[in-house]
Motif scaffolding. Structure first.
Motif, PDB file in Angstrom:
ATOM      1  N   GLN A  35       0.626  -1.149  -0.079  1.00 29.33           N
ATOM      2  CA  GLN A  35       0.145  -0.210   0.095  1.00 29.33           C
ATOM      3  C   GLN A  35       0.922   1.180  -0.009  1.00 29.33           C
ATOM      4  OE1 GLN A  35      -3.115  -0.174  -0.632  1.00 29.33           O
ATOM      5  NE2 GLN A  35      -4.133  -0.938   1.026  1.00 29.33           N
ATOM      6  N   GLY A  36       0.550   2.000  -1.070  1.00 23.14           N
ATOM      7  CA  GLY A  36       1.203   3.522  -0.662  1.00 23.14           C
ATOM      8  C   GLY A  36       0.378   4.198   0.174  1.00 23.14           C
ATOM      9  N   ARG A  38      -0.373   7.857   2.158  1.00 24.50           N
ATOM     10  CA  ARG A  38      -0.337   9.595   2.431  1.00 24.50           C
ATOM     11  C   ARG A  38      -1.149   9.899   3.566  1.00 24.50           C
ATOM     12  NH1 ARG A  38      -0.779  11.849  -3.892  1.00 24.50           N
ATOM     13  NH2 ARG A  38       0.590  10.224  -4.672  1.00 24.50           N
ATOM     14  N   ARG A 113      -4.377   5.089   1.926  1.00 25.22           N
ATOM     15  CA  ARG A 113      -3.707   3.864   1.287  1.00 25.22           C
ATOM     16  C   ARG A 113      -4.352   3.522   0.073  1.00 25.22           C
ATOM     17  NH1 ARG A 113      -0.512   1.270   6.038  1.00 25.22           N
ATOM     18  NH2 ARG A 113      -0.811   3.024   7.643  1.00 25.22           N
ATOM     19  N   HIS A 114      -3.295   3.074  -0.849  1.00 24.69           N
ATOM     20  CA  HIS A 114      -3.883   2.395  -2.133  1.00 24.69           C
ATOM     21  C   HIS A 114      -2.410   1.840  -2.892  1.00 24.69           C
ATOM     22  CE1 HIS A 114      -5.683   1.347  -5.935  1.00 24.69           C
ATOM     23  NE2 HIS A 114      -6.763   1.451  -5.245  1.00 24.69           N
ATOM     24  N   GLU A 116      -2.057   1.547  -6.014  1.00 24.93           N
ATOM     25  CA  GLU A 116      -1.859   2.355  -7.262  1.00 24.93           C
ATOM     26  C   GLU A 116      -1.566   3.620  -7.106  1.00 24.93           C
ATOM     27  OE1 GLU A 116      -4.361   1.031 -10.271  1.00 24.93           O
ATOM     28  OE2 GLU A 116      -4.750  -0.784  -9.281  1.00 24.93           O
ATOM     29  N   GLU A 117      -0.504   4.295  -7.482  1.00 29.50           N
ATOM     30  CA  GLU A 117      -0.158   5.608  -7.105  1.00 29.50           C
ATOM     31  C   GLU A 117      -1.271   6.457  -7.827  1.00 29.50           C
ATOM     32  OE1 GLU A 117       1.530   9.348  -6.482  1.00 29.50           O
ATOM     33  OE2 GLU A 117       2.212   7.237  -5.529  1.00 29.50           O
ATOM     34  N   ALA A 118      -1.533   6.247  -9.320  1.00 30.92           N
ATOM     35  CA  ALA A 118      -2.436   7.077  -9.974  1.00 30.92           C
ATOM     36  C   ALA A 118      -3.986   7.149  -8.953  1.00 30.92           C
ATOM     37  CB  ALA A 118      -2.909   6.556 -10.992  1.00 30.92           C
ATOM     38  N   ARG A 119      -4.453   5.996  -8.410  1.00 27.15           N
ATOM     39  CA  ARG A 119      -5.482   6.234  -7.650  1.00 27.15           C
ATOM     40  C   ARG A 119      -5.471   6.614  -6.312  1.00 27.15           C
ATOM     41  NH1 ARG A 119      -9.856   2.673  -9.622  1.00 27.15           N
ATOM     42  NH2 ARG A 119      -9.136   1.429 -11.226  1.00 27.15           N
ATOM     43  N   LEU A 120      -4.141   6.784  -5.656  1.00 21.65           N
ATOM     44  CA  LEU A 120      -3.921   7.477  -4.466  1.00 21.65           C
ATOM     45  C   LEU A 120      -3.793   8.942  -5.003  1.00 21.65           C
ATOM     46  CD1 LEU A 120      -2.734   6.576  -1.596  1.00 21.65           C
ATOM     47  CD2 LEU A 120      -0.520   6.716  -2.608  1.00 21.65           C
ATOM     48  N   ALA A 121      -3.128   9.143  -5.980  1.00 23.74           N
ATOM     49  CA  ALA A 121      -3.102  10.984  -6.502  1.00 23.74           C
ATOM     50  C   ALA A 121      -4.640  11.302  -6.570  1.00 23.74           C
ATOM     51  CB  ALA A 121      -2.238  10.945  -7.393  1.00 23.74           C
ATOM     52  N   GLU A 124      -6.494  11.716  -3.451  1.00 24.73           N
ATOM     53  CA  GLU A 124      -5.796  12.924  -2.657  1.00 24.73           C
ATOM     54  C   GLU A 124      -6.484  14.098  -3.253  1.00 24.73           C
ATOM     55  OE1 GLU A 124      -1.821  15.418  -2.034  1.00 24.73           O
ATOM     56  OE2 GLU A 124      -1.616  13.310  -2.657  1.00 24.73           O
TER      57      GLU A 124
END
Length: 139
Positions: A35-36, A38, A113-114, A116-121, A124
């Motif tokens: 998980q990424g 932020r 948390r997610h 995939e960076e794109a979904r996290l962004a 956000e």
């Protein structure tokens, strides 16, 4: 180079900390991603007022504004139906914290948390839009 030799592979053991493996009846799982994360700390400002004398439509209640933000963020997360998305409000502090006083400042945190960076962004961005619509100006 641990022990003077080059590393060719790396193995990290994890203990499942959530209910997913147990619910599926699996005794062992393979990690397929991480998980990424932020973190956000949001402060909402309003105006302190007496609970007994201030009409609802004359209040700038930071706690009610913060509660609406949290609800909108939660509703947005639920609407995406993304099983990998995690949105957690872990702390919620209201000031001055008196039972008979309208809150003039609320601070809360979000753990997003997610894998995939794109979904996290993208999520956000949703959080920032919701927060921008109602934080008030702190003095």
């Amino acid at each position: 180079m641990p022990l003077g030799r080059p590393v060719r592979a790396y193995l990290e053991a994890h203990i499942e900390q959530g209910p997913i493996l147990e619910a599926s009846g699996c005794k062992l799982g393979i990690v397929t991603g991480i998980q990424g994360v932020r973190w956000f700390e949001i402060t909402v400002c309003g105006s302190s007022a007496h609970a007994g004398t201030t009409p609802l439509d004359d209040r700038r209640d930071a706690l009610m504004t913060a509660a609406r933000m949290v609800a909108r963020i939660g509703d947005r997360a639920a609407s995406l139906e993304d099983p990998a998305l995690r949105v957690t409000v872990g702390r919620f502090d209201a000031a001055p914290g008196a039972i008979n006083t309208v809150a003039d400042r609320v601070t809360f945190t979000i753990d997003l948390r997610h894998p995939e960076e794109a979904r996290l962004a993208a999520f956000e961005h949703h959080i920032r839009e919701i927060v921008a619509q109602g934080t008030g100006r702190c003095r």
